[in-house]
Write an enzyme that holds these catalytic residues in place. Structure first.
Site, PDB file in Angstrom:
ATOM      1  N   GLY A   1       0.799  -1.215   0.000  1.00  0.00           N
ATOM      2  CA  GLY A   1       0.000   0.000   0.000  1.00  0.00           C
ATOM      3  C   GLY A   1       0.830   1.262   0.000  1.00  0.00           C
ATOM      4  CB  CYS A   2       4.242   2.096   0.943  1.00  0.00           C
ATOM      5  SG  CYS A   2       3.877   2.168   2.689  1.00  0.00           S
ATOM      6  CD  GLN A   3       3.713   7.625  -4.769  1.00  0.00           C
ATOM      7  OE1 GLN A   3       3.324   8.262  -3.801  1.00  0.00           O
ATOM      8  NE2 GLN A   3       3.916   8.187  -5.936  1.00  0.00           N
TER       9      GLN A   3
END
Length: 141
Positions: free
Chosen positions: A50-52
């Site tokens: 979910g982290c870029q």
């Protein structure tokens, strides 16, 4: 220190800055102070989904406290991870699970981040809490 005391300390620190550029620079400095994970610890199972950017989180239970280690390949997420490690490191699983994240709004971080970075922050907090759930189960068994 309790999680709440650490959060209050963070809020106080951020209150010294007049604008977001200064806060951003402070977050970058926090990230630089975070000890990097060794390359062999940067495994797929430690990546926060979910982290870029790539953000790795590792945790161990020492006694009844959790010791966290984190790293990122980008400067801002690494600073955010450093902030969360500071808050949750050496805390009990129960205290982590009982804690809130209101301080994120108090320092204005949620308004400053782009939607994708805000999602990444939420994913980071969730991963810290997932570790706390896992270790709480281990302590209860």
């Amino acid at each position: 220190m309790t999680i709440k005391e650490i959060q209050n300390e963070i809020v106080d620190e951020f209150s010294f800055f007049d604008d977001w550029e200064e806060r951003y620079e402070y977050l970058i400095e926090l990230g630089k102070s975070l000890k990097s994970l060794p390359e062999e610890a940067k495994t797929d199972d430690k990546i926060i989904k979910g982290c870029q950017s790539s953000v790795w989180l590792d945790a161990e239970l020492e006694g009844d406290k959790i010791v966290f280690k984190a790293d990122s390949n980008a400067i801002l997420p690494k600073g955010i991870a450093a902030l969360l490690v500071r808050m949750y490191n050496n805390q009990s699983p129960k205290d982590i699970l009982d804690s809130d994240t209101d301080f994120i709004h108090e320092i204005g971080l949620s308004e400053f981040l782009s939607p994708t970075r805000a999602n990444g922050l939420l994913a980071m907090v969730k991963q810290f809490k997932f570790y706390a759930i896992a270790f709480q189960s281990k302590l209860n068994s």
